[in-house]
Motif scaffolding. Structure first.
Motif, PDB file in Angstrom:
ATOM      1  N   GLY A  60      34.179  43.424  39.038  1.00  0.00           N
ATOM      2  CA  GLY A  60      33.589  44.461  39.879  1.00  0.00           C
ATOM      3  C   GLY A  60      34.674  45.217  40.609  1.00  0.00           C
ATOM      4  N   LEU A  61      34.647  46.539  40.515  1.00  0.00           N
ATOM      5  CA  LEU A  61      35.715  47.354  41.094  1.00  0.00           C
ATOM      6  C   LEU A  61      35.812  47.154  42.605  1.00  0.00           C
ATOM      7  N   ALA A  62      34.701  47.278  43.305  1.00  0.00           N
ATOM      8  CA  ALA A  62      34.733  47.144  44.763  1.00  0.00           C
ATOM      9  C   ALA A  62      35.158  45.742  45.178  1.00  0.00           C
ATOM     10  N   ARG A  63      34.655  44.731  44.474  1.00  0.00           N
ATOM     11  CA  ARG A  63      35.030  43.347  44.788  1.00  0.00           C
ATOM     12  C   ARG A  63      36.516  43.115  44.529  1.00  0.00           C
ATOM     13  N   SER A  64      37.025  43.671  43.420  1.00  0.00           N
ATOM     14  CA  SER A  64      38.442  43.520  43.094  1.00  0.00           C
ATOM     15  C   SER A  64      39.309  44.161  44.175  1.00  0.00           C
ATOM     16  N   ALA A  65      38.941  45.368  44.588  1.00  0.00           N
ATOM     17  CA  ALA A  65      39.713  46.067  45.608  1.00  0.00           C
ATOM     18  C   ALA A  65      39.725  45.279  46.918  1.00  0.00           C
ATOM     19  N   ALA A  66      38.572  44.738  47.287  1.00  0.00           N
ATOM     20  CA  ALA A  66      38.487  43.958  48.524  1.00  0.00           C
ATOM     21  C   ALA A  66      39.287  42.668  48.416  1.00  0.00           C
ATOM     22  N   LEU A  67      39.240  42.045  47.251  1.00  0.00           N
ATOM     23  CA  LEU A  67      39.929  40.777  47.046  1.00  0.00           C
ATOM     24  C   LEU A  67      41.431  40.929  47.242  1.00  0.00           C
ATOM     25  N   VAL A  68      42.034  41.903  46.577  1.00  0.00           N
ATOM     26  CA  VAL A  68      43.483  42.062  46.689  1.00  0.00           C
ATOM     27  C   VAL A  68      43.869  42.575  48.072  1.00  0.00           C
ATOM     28  N   ARG A  69      43.045  43.435  48.622  1.00  0.00           N
ATOM     29  CA  ARG A  69      43.351  43.958  49.959  1.00  0.00           C
ATOM     30  C   ARG A  69      43.312  42.851  51.010  1.00  0.00           C
ATOM     31  N   ASP A  70      42.261  42.041  50.973  1.00  0.00           N
ATOM     32  CA  ASP A  70      42.130  40.968  51.960  1.00  0.00           C
ATOM     33  C   ASP A  70      43.214  39.911  51.819  1.00  0.00           C
ATOM     34  N   ALA A  71      43.746  39.777  50.600  1.00  0.00           N
ATOM     35  CA  ALA A  71      44.831  38.809  50.366  1.00  0.00           C
ATOM     36  C   ALA A  71      46.197  39.370  50.741  1.00  0.00           C
ATOM     37  N   GLY A  72      46.253  40.645  51.095  1.00  0.00           N
ATOM     38  CA  GLY A  72      47.513  41.265  51.456  1.00  0.00           C
ATOM     39  C   GLY A  72      48.371  41.657  50.277  1.00  0.00           C
ATOM     40  N   LEU A  73      47.750  41.803  49.105  1.00  0.00           N
ATOM     41  CA  LEU A  73      48.507  42.158  47.911  1.00  0.00           C
ATOM     42  C   LEU A  73      48.506  43.669  47.693  1.00  0.00           C
ATOM     43  N   THR A  74      49.605  44.158  47.159  1.00  0.00           N
ATOM     44  CA  THR A  74      49.714  45.553  46.748  1.00  0.00           C
ATOM     45  C   THR A  74      49.518  45.639  45.249  1.00  0.00           C
ATOM     46  N   VAL A  75      48.692  46.579  44.800  1.00  0.00           N
ATOM     47  CA  VAL A  75      48.488  46.815  43.369  1.00  0.00           C
ATOM     48  C   VAL A  75      49.500  47.875  42.929  1.00  0.00           C
ATOM     49  N   THR A  76      50.451  47.472  42.086  1.00  0.00           N
ATOM     50  CA  THR A  76      51.528  48.388  41.707  1.00  0.00           C
ATOM     51  C   THR A  76      51.104  49.383  40.639  1.00  0.00           C
ATOM     52  N   THR A  77      50.286  48.947  39.692  1.00  0.00           N
ATOM     53  CA  THR A  77      49.744  49.861  38.688  1.00  0.00           C
ATOM     54  C   THR A  77      48.367  49.377  38.252  1.00  0.00           C
ATOM     55  N   LEU A  78      47.623  50.306  37.678  1.00  0.00           N
ATOM     56  CA  LEU A  78      46.432  49.957  36.914  1.00  0.00           C
ATOM     57  C   LEU A  78      46.715  50.318  35.468  1.00  0.00           C
ATOM     58  N   CYS A  79      46.445  49.368  34.599  1.00  0.00           N
ATOM     59  CA  CYS A  79      46.685  49.559  33.175  1.00  0.00           C
ATOM     60  C   CYS A  79      45.360  49.301  32.441  1.00  0.00           C
ATOM     61  N   ARG A  80      44.954  50.070  31.568  1.00  0.00           N
ATOM     62  CA  ARG A  80      45.594  51.272  31.117  1.00  0.00           C
ATOM     63  C   ARG A  80      44.534  52.289  30.777  1.00  0.00           C
ATOM     64  N   SER A  81      44.938  53.522  30.675  1.00  0.00           N
ATOM     65  CA  SER A  81      44.034  54.576  30.252  1.00  0.00           C
ATOM     66  C   SER A  81      44.739  55.357  29.156  1.00  0.00           C
ATOM     67  N   GLY A  82      44.212  56.545  28.833  1.00  0.00           N
ATOM     68  CA  GLY A  82      44.761  57.315  27.724  1.00  0.00           C
ATOM     69  C   GLY A  82      43.834  57.292  26.536  1.00  0.00           C
TER      70      GLY A  82
END
Length: 282
Positions: A60-82
């Motif tokens: 889940g996009l919202a859950r994923s965003a909350a999970l990494v944010r609450d853990a204090g992690l920075t997301v360096t990239t999202l892979c992949r599109s094109g």
């Protein structure tokens, strides 16, 4: 006596700075669940991760965003599109840009895709990639996301990525402001090019992300999933480090290894050996 001690201290400081730039790419431990991966990274003192769209969508996009944010992690990239040869490329890439923005990452990695079914028009496919990125760049800029074109090894040109060289990627990127479109430096895909290091060294802010994986021989049957950890193969990692340093790139350094054997191991073990490999090449 003092000079060796000073040199050792400088090496230690440099090593610490390098470790602070480490980012664990989710695909390296493909079967590690997102919650477990986040917890494992936090426990190991890793504060940067690169995420992939499929597991993010599954969690889940919202859950994923909350999970990494609450853990204090920075997301360096999202892979992949094109994958611009597909009929729904435009809508899917806009969704990917939205996903990257929601996750708080500034970089979306683009793999251009191969030839359309039944086509042999390689030049036409490359023109289409340039046109497609031109259509997407303003939308990405409005979202605060840089499109990072990734040239893949030429063996993938038919089915995965018609953009095969640094020059091809840069020719597209340079049509746009550097903050909108950049290029991915992936050692696995670029190591064979005898001109690429000097070009990377001159790339400046066009380098959007720097990724490490090694080329191992003999090539496994599943080439796509046969990459090596840094230091396990024939890539001159030091030469790549020197080139990106000369370019002024000071951003994250992702370890992105697709390896079927590695995927069979427990996720925390994969993270540990990845960190060891990363440290060994500096």
């Amino acid at each position: 006596m003092s000079e060796p001690a000073s040199e050792s201290a400088g090496t230690a400081v440099n090593s610490g700075l390098r470790r602070s730039r480490f980012s664990f790419n989710q695909i390296t431990a493909k079967l590690w669940g997102l919650e477990e991966m986040v917890a494992g990274c936090v426990a190991a003192g890793v504060d940067q991760v690169a995420l992939w769209r499929e597991p993010v969508a599954e969690y889940g996009l919202a859950r994923s965003a909350a999970l990494v944010r609450d853990a204090g992690l920075t997301v360096t990239t999202l892979c992949r599109s094109g994958f611009f040869q597909l009929p729904d490329w435009f809508d899917d890439n806009r969704r990917a840009i939205d996903e990257a923005a929601a996750l708080g990452t500034k970089v979306l990695v683009l793999v251009s895709g191969g030839l359309p079914d039944g086509s042999r028009d390689l030049a036409g496919a490359r023109r289409h990639v340039a046109d497609a990125i031109g259509r997407l760049a303003p939308y990405a800029a409005a979202a605060g996301v840089t499109l990072a074109i990734e040239p893949l090894h030429p063996m993938y040109a038919a089915d995965r990525c018609v953009i095969s060289t640094w020059d091809q990627a840069m020719a597209i990127a340079e049509q746009h402001p550097a903050g909108q479109v950049g290029v991915t430096v992936d050692t696995y895909h670029l190591w064979w090019d005898d001109t690429v290091l000097e070009k990377i060294a001159r790339a400046g802010e066009r380098i959007a992300i720097y990724q490490l994986a090694d080329w191992i021989t003999p090539l496994p049957a599943g080439v796509l999933t046969g990459r090596g950890l840094p230091g396990d193969g024939c890539v001159d990692m030091r030469a790549f480090h020197d080139a990106v340093d000369k370019a002024g790139y000071a951003g994250p350094i992702e370890v992105e290894v697709m390896n079927a054997g590695l995927w069979e191991r427990p996720g925390r073990e994969v993270l540990d050996v990845t960190l060891t490999a990363y440290d060994s090449v500096f």
